[in-house]
Write an enzyme that holds these catalytic residues in place. Structure first.
Site, PDB file in Angstrom:
ATOM      1  N   ARG A 118       0.812  -1.233   0.000  1.00  0.00           N
ATOM      2  CA  ARG A 118       0.000   0.000   0.000  1.00  0.00           C
ATOM      3  C   ARG A 118       0.840   1.276   0.000  1.00  0.00           C
ATOM      4  NH1 ARG A 118      -2.833  -3.013   3.774  1.00  0.00           N
ATOM      5  NH2 ARG A 118      -4.618  -4.079   2.830  1.00  0.00           N
ATOM      6  N   LYS A 139       2.190  11.733 -10.450  1.00  0.00           N
ATOM      7  CA  LYS A 139       1.290  10.872 -11.237  1.00  0.00           C
ATOM      8  C   LYS A 139       2.065   9.638 -11.675  1.00  0.00           C
ATOM      9  CE  LYS A 139      -2.096  13.832 -13.533  1.00  0.00           C
ATOM     10  NZ  LYS A 139      -2.558  14.243 -14.871  1.00  0.00           N
ATOM     11  N   GLU A 181       7.638  19.400 -24.169  1.00  0.00           N
ATOM     12  CA  GLU A 181       7.025  19.683 -22.856  1.00  0.00           C
ATOM     13  C   GLU A 181       7.652  20.927 -22.231  1.00  0.00           C
ATOM     14  OE1 GLU A 181       4.409  18.070 -21.763  1.00  0.00           O
ATOM     15  OE2 GLU A 181       4.509  15.978 -22.381  1.00  0.00           O
ATOM     16  N   LYS A 222       5.924  23.381 -13.352  1.00  0.00           N
ATOM     17  CA  LYS A 222       5.160  22.206 -12.930  1.00  0.00           C
ATOM     18  C   LYS A 222       5.031  22.163 -11.408  1.00  0.00           C
ATOM     19  CE  LYS A 222       3.909  17.618 -13.619  1.00  0.00           C
ATOM     20  NZ  LYS A 222       3.905  16.451 -14.477  1.00  0.00           N
ATOM     21  N   GLU A 232      -5.483  17.510  -9.667  1.00  0.00           N
ATOM     22  CA  GLU A 232      -6.082  17.932 -10.927  1.00  0.00           C
ATOM     23  C   GLU A 232      -7.547  18.336 -10.792  1.00  0.00           C
ATOM     24  OE1 GLU A 232      -4.408  15.889 -14.314  1.00  0.00           O
ATOM     25  OE2 GLU A 232      -6.235  16.241 -15.437  1.00  0.00           O
ATOM     26  N   ARG A 236      -4.141  22.246 -12.370  1.00  0.00           N
ATOM     27  CA  ARG A 236      -3.285  21.193 -12.920  1.00  0.00           C
ATOM     28  C   ARG A 236      -3.737  20.788 -14.335  1.00  0.00           C
ATOM     29  NH1 ARG A 236      -0.151  16.179  -9.915  1.00  0.00           N
ATOM     30  NH2 ARG A 236       0.906  15.526 -11.800  1.00  0.00           N
ATOM     31  N   ASN A 240      -2.318  19.893 -19.300  1.00  0.00           N
ATOM     32  CA  ASN A 240      -2.773  19.057 -20.415  1.00  0.00           C
ATOM     33  C   ASN A 240      -2.832  19.822 -21.734  1.00  0.00           C
ATOM     34  OD1 ASN A 240      -3.172  16.825 -18.741  1.00  0.00           O
ATOM     35  ND2 ASN A 240      -5.161  17.626 -18.097  1.00  0.00           N
ATOM     36  N   HIS A 243      -2.481  18.119 -25.092  1.00  0.00           N
ATOM     37  CA  HIS A 243      -2.511  16.670 -24.872  1.00  0.00           C
ATOM     38  C   HIS A 243      -3.770  15.973 -25.371  1.00  0.00           C
ATOM     39  CE1 HIS A 243       1.130  17.335 -22.634  1.00  0.00           C
ATOM     40  NE2 HIS A 243       1.235  16.056 -22.335  1.00  0.00           N
ATOM     41  N   HIS A 247      -2.651  13.198 -27.534  1.00  0.00           N
ATOM     42  CA  HIS A 247      -2.834  11.797 -27.130  1.00  0.00           C
ATOM     43  C   HIS A 247      -3.534  11.001 -28.223  1.00  0.00           C
ATOM     44  CE1 HIS A 247      -2.364  12.276 -22.483  1.00  0.00           C
ATOM     45  NE2 HIS A 247      -1.250  11.828 -23.046  1.00  0.00           N
ATOM     46  N   HIS A 260       5.865  10.812 -27.640  1.00  0.00           N
ATOM     47  CA  HIS A 260       4.874  11.575 -26.879  1.00  0.00           C
ATOM     48  C   HIS A 260       5.017  13.072 -27.158  1.00  0.00           C
ATOM     49  CE1 HIS A 260       2.221  12.658 -23.595  1.00  0.00           C
ATOM     50  NE2 HIS A 260       3.165  13.454 -23.107  1.00  0.00           N
TER      51      HIS A 260
HETATM   52  N1  LIG Z   1       3.598  10.786 -14.851  1.00  0.00           N
HETATM   53  C1  LIG Z   1       3.510  11.889 -15.545  1.00  0.00           C
HETATM   54  O1  LIG Z   1       3.166  12.961 -15.029  1.00  0.00           O
HETATM   55  C2  LIG Z   1       3.904  11.865 -16.992  1.00  0.00           C
HETATM   56  C3  LIG Z   1       4.001  13.074 -17.688  1.00  0.00           C
HETATM   57  C4  LIG Z   1       4.430  13.003 -19.023  1.00  0.00           C
HETATM   58  C5  LIG Z   1       4.707  11.793 -19.608  1.00  0.00           C
HETATM   59  N2  LIG Z   1       4.583  10.643 -18.894  1.00  0.00           N
HETATM   60  C6  LIG Z   1       4.905   9.336 -19.485  1.00  0.00           C
HETATM   61  O2  LIG Z   1       6.288   9.346 -19.820  1.00  0.00           O
HETATM   62  C7  LIG Z   1       6.500   8.399 -20.854  1.00  0.00           C
HETATM   63  C8  LIG Z   1       7.453   8.967 -21.867  1.00  0.00           C
HETATM   64  O3  LIG Z   1       8.674   9.203 -21.217  1.00  0.00           O
HETATM   65  P1  LIG Z   1      10.020   9.536 -22.022  1.00  0.00           P
HETATM   66  O4  LIG Z   1       9.739  10.466 -23.117  1.00  0.00           O
HETATM   67  O5  LIG Z   1      11.009   9.897 -20.988  1.00  0.00           O
HETATM   68  O6  LIG Z   1      10.359   8.191 -22.782  1.00  0.00           O
HETATM   69  P2  LIG Z   1      10.762   6.703 -22.368  1.00  0.00           P
HETATM   70  O7  LIG Z   1      10.869   6.518 -20.914  1.00  0.00           O
HETATM   71  O8  LIG Z   1       9.833   5.842 -23.120  1.00  0.00           O
HETATM   72  O9  LIG Z   1      12.223   6.618 -23.000  1.00  0.00           O
HETATM   73  C9  LIG Z   1      12.398   6.824 -24.377  1.00  0.00           C
HETATM   74  C10 LIG Z   1      13.608   6.058 -24.894  1.00  0.00           C
HETATM   75  O10 LIG Z   1      14.812   6.694 -24.440  1.00  0.00           O
HETATM   76  C11 LIG Z   1      15.676   5.740 -23.860  1.00  0.00           C
HETATM   77  N3  LIG Z   1      16.490   6.465 -22.871  1.00  0.00           N
HETATM   78  C12 LIG Z   1      16.115   6.922 -21.667  1.00  0.00           C
HETATM   79  N4  LIG Z   1      17.105   7.620 -21.104  1.00  0.00           N
HETATM   80  C13 LIG Z   1      18.143   7.594 -21.966  1.00  0.00           C
HETATM   81  C14 LIG Z   1      19.449   8.143 -21.956  1.00  0.00           C
HETATM   82  N5  LIG Z   1      19.879   8.900 -20.939  1.00  0.00           N
HETATM   83  N6  LIG Z   1      20.249   7.899 -23.014  1.00  0.00           N
HETATM   84  C15 LIG Z   1      19.808   7.177 -24.079  1.00  0.00           C
HETATM   85  N7  LIG Z   1      18.591   6.638 -24.151  1.00  0.00           N
HETATM   86  C16 LIG Z   1      17.748   6.849 -23.101  1.00  0.00           C
HETATM   87  C17 LIG Z   1      14.751   4.682 -23.317  1.00  0.00           C
HETATM   88  O11 LIG Z   1      15.412   3.443 -23.194  1.00  0.00           O
HETATM   89  C18 LIG Z   1      13.681   4.620 -24.395  1.00  0.00           C
HETATM   90  O12 LIG Z   1      14.106   3.821 -25.459  1.00  0.00           O
HETATM   91  C19 LIG Z   1       5.137   8.056 -21.413  1.00  0.00           C
HETATM   92  O13 LIG Z   1       4.792   6.759 -20.987  1.00  0.00           O
HETATM   93  C20 LIG Z   1       4.207   9.075 -20.777  1.00  0.00           C
HETATM   94  O14 LIG Z   1       2.921   8.565 -20.562  1.00  0.00           O
HETATM   95  C21 LIG Z   1       4.191  10.652 -17.601  1.00  0.00           C
HETATM   96 ZN   LIG Z   2       2.988  15.062 -21.776  1.00  0.00          ZN
END
Ligand SMILES: NC(=O)c1ccc[n+]([C@@H]2O[C@H](COP(=O)([O-])OP(=O)(O)OC[C@H]3O[C@@H](n4cnc5c(N)ncnc54)[C@H](O)[C@@H]3O)[C@@H](O)[C@H]2O)c1
Ligand SMILES: [Zn+2]
Length: 363
Positions: A118, A139, A181, A222, A232, A236, A240, A243, A247, A260
Site C-alpha cells: 500500500r 502521477k 514539454e 510544474k 487535478e 493542474r 494538459n 494533450h 494523445h 509523446h
Molecule cells: N507521470 C507523468 O506525469 C507523466 C508526464 C508526461 C509523460 N509521462 C509518461 O512518460 C512516458 C514517456 O517518457 P520519455 O519520453 O522519458 O520516454 P521513455 O521513458 O519511453 O524513454 C524513451 C527512450 O529513451 C531511452 N532512454 C532513456 N534515457 C536515456 C538516456 N539517458 N540515453 C539514451 N537513451 C535513453 C529509453 O530506453 C527509451 O528507449 C510516457 O509513458 C508518458 O505517458 C508521464
Molecule cells: Zn505530456
C-alpha cells in the site's frame, strides 16, 4: 546545482538538477532497510555503473530489476513482476525504491512503489528531458490494452535527482520529444517569453547551460502548479495543454510511431488554432510555434496518416473527457490558459485548418 522545492499535501520534496546530481543519492537512503532499483534496461546498460557508484554504502547489495526500454515496460505483466520482485527481495514498508530511466520507467516504478504494501518510498532518477515533466508531481500509471495510463495512482516521490550528465546519450528524437514539454511549460506560464524562445531556440545546437535552464524552468512551472492543485481539480488541468489532440495522434500512431512530445507539439498547434477559432487568440503565436516545430524537425505532416474521425474517437475516450463532453485547454493568449468545452464541429473545423496549414490535404 539547482534545487526546486515541490510542496504538496502529501509530501514536500526537492528536485535537484545538474551534472552529478546522482551523487546525492546515498544521503536519501539512510533508514532504508532495503534498497531496490527498477531500471530501464537501455539506461542500465549505458549508465548503470554510475547509479551503482552513487548508491554508496547504503545501497550496496541493492536489489535490481531491469525492465524493457521505454513504453513497453508499462504493462500489467511488468507491473506484476515488479510486485513479485519487491516481495522476493524482502522489501518492506521501510524500503526505498529507485526509478532509473525515462518517463515510462518512472511511471511503472512509481506505480509499483504506490502499490507495494500500500505504498513505499521512492526516488525518481530521471534520464530523459521529457522526464523533467513526468518525474515531478506524483502521477504514476501503466497502460491497459484498451488505453494509455488507464490504471495508476498519485504517489509523490521523496526526492527527484536529475543528473543532466546522463542526458548526453539521448538520441535526437528524444531531445525533440522532451523539449516539446519544456516549450509547453513556457507557453502556459509566460506572456512575454514565448515569441523570443520560439524564434531563437535550435534543438540541434542546444548548449548544456541552455538545456538545464529550460529544464529547471519547466520544473518550476510544474512544481508551482502541482503545489496549488495536486489532484487535478483545477489549475493542474492546464498541464494538459496540447494533450487531448496529442494523445489521440499518439494512440492513432500505435504508441511508438511518433514520440509523446512530437504528438504533444502537434496537439499544441492544434489547440492554438482552436484558441483562434473559439477564444479570440491572435494567429502570431500559432505561426511562431508552427515555424519553430517545422524548423526543428517535428513531424507535423504525419497528421495526413490519421483520419479526423479516428482521432475524434480517441479524444472522446480520453479520461479527461466527462459526460461525453470534449474539454480543451486553450490559450486566448500566452501565459493565460483556460479550460473550454468544445463541440465536435469545433474540433473538426480546427482539424481541417491544421491540415491546411501543415500543407496536407484536408479531408
Ligand atoms: N507521470 C507523468 O506525469 C507523466 C508526464 C508526461 C509523460 N509521462 C509518461 O512518460 C512516458 C514517456 O517518457 P520519455 O519520453 O522519458 O520516454 P521513455 O521513458 O519511453 O524513454 C524513451 C527512450 O529513451 C531511452 N532512454 C532513456 N534515457 C536515456 C538516456 N539517458 N540515453 C539514451 N537513451 C535513453 C529509453 O530506453 C527509451 O528507449 C510516457 O509513458 C508518458 O505517458 C508521464
Ligand atoms: Zn505530456
Amino acid at each position: 546545482m539547482e534545487t526546486v522545492r515541490v510542496d504538496t499535501q502529501d509530501r514536500s520534496y526537492d528536485v535537484v538538477v545538474g551534472p552529478g546530481a546522482l551523487q546525492r543519492l546515498h544521503s536519501h537512503l539512510s533508514g532504508a532497510d532495503r534498497v531496490a532499483v527498477i531500471a530501464d534496461e537501455k539506461v542500465a546498460a549505458l549508465h548503470g555503473d554510475r547509479l551503482r557508484e552513487a548508491l554508496g554504502e547504503n545501497g550496496r547489495g541493492a536489489a535490481w530489476l531491469d525492465v524493457p526500454a521505454g513504453e513497453s515496460c508499462k504493462t500489467l505483466d511488468w507491473f506484476g513482476r515488479t510486485q513479485q520482485f519487491l516481495l522476493e527481495e524482502g522489501c518492506t514498508r521501510q524500503s526505498v525504491l529507485i526509478a532509473f530511466g525515462g518517463g515510462a520507467c518512472g511511471d511503472l516504478a512509481g506505480y509499483a512503489a504506490a502499490s507495494y504494501m500500500r505504498g513505499i518510498r521512492f526516488i525518481q532518477c530521471p534520464t530523459t528531458i521529457l522526464a523533467h515533466d513526468s518525474s515531478v508531481g506524483g502521477k504514476t500509471a501503466i497502460n491497459l490494452p484498451g488505453g494509455k495510463n488507464m490504471t495508476g495512482a498519485f504517489h509523490q516521490p521523496v526526492a527527484v535527482l536529475y543528473d543532466t550528465d546522463l542526458l548526453r546519450t539521448l538520441p535526437q528524437g528524444e531531445v525533440r520529444s522532451g523539449m516539446a514539454e519544456a516549450v509547453k511549460h513556457v507557453l502556459i506560464s509566460s506572456k512575454d517569453d514565448a515569441p523570443e524562445m520560439l524564434h531563437t531556440l535550435e534543438l540541434a545546437g542546444l548548449s548544456e547551460e541552455e538545456l538545464i535552464r529550460l529544464i529547471v524552468r519547466g520544473i518550476r512551472v510544474k512544481a508551482d502548479i502541482v503545489s496549488r492543485d495536486e489532484r487535478e481539480g483545477s489549475v493542474r488541468k492546464y498541464l494538459n495543454f496540447g494533450h487531448t489532440y496529442g494523445h489521440a495522434v499518439e494512440a492513432a500512431s500505435g504508441y511508438g510511431g511518433i514520440t509523446h512530445g512530437e504528438a504533444v507539439m502537434i496537439g499544441m498547434i492544434y489547440a492554438l488554432i482552436l484558441s483562434e477559432q473559439k477564444a479570440g487568440a491572435g494567429r502570431e503565436l500559432t505561426d511562431a510555434l508552427q515555424t519553430f516545430a517545422a524548423r526543428n524537425g517535428y513531424p507535423l505532416r504525419q497528421i495526413a496518416d490519421y483520419r479526423f474521425e479516428e482521432l475524434l474517437g480517441y479524444m472522446k475516450k480520453d479520461k479527461k473527457a466527462s459526460f461525453g463532453d470534449l474539454h480543451f485547454v486553450l490559450l486566448p493568449e500566452a501565459g493565460a490558459p483556460e479550460v473550454w468545452r468544445v463541440t465536435e464541429e469545433d474540433c473538426k473545423a480546427a482539424d481541417r485548418e491544421f491540415r491546411i496549414r501543415a500543407g496536407v490535404k484536408a479531408e
